[in-house]
Design an enzyme around this catalytic site. Sequence first.
Site, PDB file in Angstrom:
ATOM      1  N   CYS A  52       2.822  19.492 -17.772  1.00  0.00           N
ATOM      2  CA  CYS A  52       2.944  18.603 -18.922  1.00  0.00           C
ATOM      3  C   CYS A  52       3.639  19.339 -20.071  1.00  0.00           C
ATOM      4  O   CYS A  52       3.281  20.472 -20.392  1.00  0.00           O
ATOM      5  CB  CYS A  52       1.547  18.163 -19.340  1.00  0.00           C
ATOM      6  SG  CYS A  52       1.480  17.183 -20.832  1.00  0.00           S
ATOM      7  N   GLN A 103       0.842  -1.200   0.000  1.00  0.00           N
ATOM      8  CA  GLN A 103       0.000   0.000   0.000  1.00  0.00           C
ATOM      9  C   GLN A 103       0.878   1.251   0.000  1.00  0.00           C
ATOM     10  O   GLN A 103       0.372   2.356   0.036  1.00  0.00           O
ATOM     11  CB  GLN A 103      -0.901   0.001   1.240  1.00  0.00           C
ATOM     12  CG  GLN A 103      -1.828  -1.205   1.300  1.00  0.00           C
ATOM     13  CD  GLN A 103      -2.575  -1.287   2.628  1.00  0.00           C
ATOM     14  OE1 GLN A 103      -3.628  -0.699   2.805  1.00  0.00           O
ATOM     15  NE2 GLN A 103      -2.008  -2.016   3.566  1.00  0.00           N
ATOM     16  N   ASN A 104       2.195   1.063  -0.014  1.00  0.00           N
ATOM     17  CA  ASN A 104       3.114   2.209   0.042  1.00  0.00           C
ATOM     18  C   ASN A 104       3.499   2.663  -1.361  1.00  0.00           C
ATOM     19  O   ASN A 104       3.693   1.846  -2.250  1.00  0.00           O
ATOM     20  CB  ASN A 104       4.375   1.829   0.816  1.00  0.00           C
ATOM     21  CG  ASN A 104       4.048   1.377   2.233  1.00  0.00           C
ATOM     22  OD1 ASN A 104       3.005   1.747   2.768  1.00  0.00           O
ATOM     23  ND2 ASN A 104       4.903   0.579   2.821  1.00  0.00           N
ATOM     24  N   CYS A 164       0.831  19.643 -23.118  1.00  0.00           N
ATOM     25  CA  CYS A 164      -0.358  20.503 -23.107  1.00  0.00           C
ATOM     26  C   CYS A 164      -0.342  21.540 -21.982  1.00  0.00           C
ATOM     27  O   CYS A 164      -1.253  22.359 -21.888  1.00  0.00           O
ATOM     28  CB  CYS A 164      -1.623  19.644 -22.999  1.00  0.00           C
ATOM     29  SG  CYS A 164      -1.936  19.025 -21.341  1.00  0.00           S
ATOM     30  N   CYS A 201      -0.426  13.613 -16.476  1.00  0.00           N
ATOM     31  CA  CYS A 201      -1.035  14.914 -16.758  1.00  0.00           C
ATOM     32  C   CYS A 201      -2.543  14.811 -16.528  1.00  0.00           C
ATOM     33  O   CYS A 201      -3.187  13.896 -17.042  1.00  0.00           O
ATOM     34  CB  CYS A 201      -0.757  15.326 -18.201  1.00  0.00           C
ATOM     35  SG  CYS A 201      -1.707  16.773 -18.712  1.00  0.00           S
ATOM     36  N   HIS A 248      -1.809   1.238  -3.931  1.00  0.00           N
ATOM     37  CA  HIS A 248      -2.228   2.619  -3.644  1.00  0.00           C
ATOM     38  C   HIS A 248      -1.466   3.620  -4.507  1.00  0.00           C
ATOM     39  O   HIS A 248      -1.331   4.784  -4.148  1.00  0.00           O
ATOM     40  CB  HIS A 248      -2.036   2.959  -2.163  1.00  0.00           C
ATOM     41  CG  HIS A 248      -3.120   2.399  -1.289  1.00  0.00           C
ATOM     42  ND1 HIS A 248      -3.107   2.507   0.078  1.00  0.00           N
ATOM     43  CD2 HIS A 248      -4.257   1.722  -1.601  1.00  0.00           C
ATOM     44  CE1 HIS A 248      -4.192   1.918   0.576  1.00  0.00           C
ATOM     45  NE2 HIS A 248      -4.891   1.428  -0.427  1.00  0.00           N
ATOM     46  N   CYS A 251      -4.229  15.637 -20.363  1.00  0.00           N
ATOM     47  CA  CYS A 251      -4.110  14.755 -21.535  1.00  0.00           C
ATOM     48  C   CYS A 251      -3.658  13.341 -21.161  1.00  0.00           C
ATOM     49  O   CYS A 251      -3.505  12.493 -22.026  1.00  0.00           O
ATOM     50  CB  CYS A 251      -3.167  15.359 -22.575  1.00  0.00           C
ATOM     51  SG  CYS A 251      -1.415  15.234 -22.143  1.00  0.00           S
TER      52      CYS A 251
HETATM   53 ZN   LIG Z   1      -0.883  17.050 -20.873  1.00  0.00          ZN
END
Ligand SMILES: [Zn+2]
Length: 267
Positions: free
Chosen positions: A163, A112-113, A166, A138, A130, A141
Amino acid sequence: MSQLDASHEILQAASLMAKNKRVIAFTGAGMSTRSGVPDFRSPGTGLWVHLEAAGTDETQSGTIQAFGRDPQTFYEHMKPLFQKILSAEPNAAHYALAELETRGIIHTVITQNADLLQQRAGSKNVIEVHGSLAEATCIQCYKVKPFPPLLDQFLSDGIMPRCQECGGAMKPNIILTGEQLPVRAMLAAQQALRRADILLIAGTSLAGGPATALVDRAYLQGSKLIIINQTPTLLDHVADVVVHDDVVKVLPAIKATLQKLKEGPHV
Ligand SMILES: [Zn+2]
């Protein structure tokens, strides 16, 4: 509890693991606390403390909605935790599990780490239910990039990563409140657990949630449970072996006992 008090349980755990074919480890935040990584999903600790100190509504800031509204603030609040994770080193518990995998005793670690410490200790077969700090996505996108270089850049200039395609905010692939657990990892975990003879549960109180449901299901399908945790867990009453002690002490002891069992009958 001293090491001597638990020696019977440690021998029991090692004997079970020596006899059975497929051992899967299931780990939680307790694995990494001795490495200095706080349990950031638990109220009152870790991230939540930082958020409270910042005077923020803690119920809002750890959510995916809050990230979408104000990712820069999210990054600023996470900064102390990111710094702790970056400077953390794997501990004896991580190394014990990694060595047991190398020796062919542990098949897979389901964790879970998101802190990557189990992999850094040498484990190859790790399923992160997790999420993981290995990558970021991003939010506009869905382009995926390695997160560590983005994090390094944020820690040096304080500007949240964007990103390159975008300009959208890059969200580390850790699971925030309001997000589903990663489907592919959950399916992989289910598949690994379907054929588990033994589940070695370490450093988690099994406090609930979909990941804990995986353990319930494995138990109902016949897996034996070995539980190592500082505090009682929800499944102690059905486990074959329970040790309430530090994983950093117990896992290396189990590893050493397994080694002795393999070497000869005089243990
Ligand atoms: Zn993006």
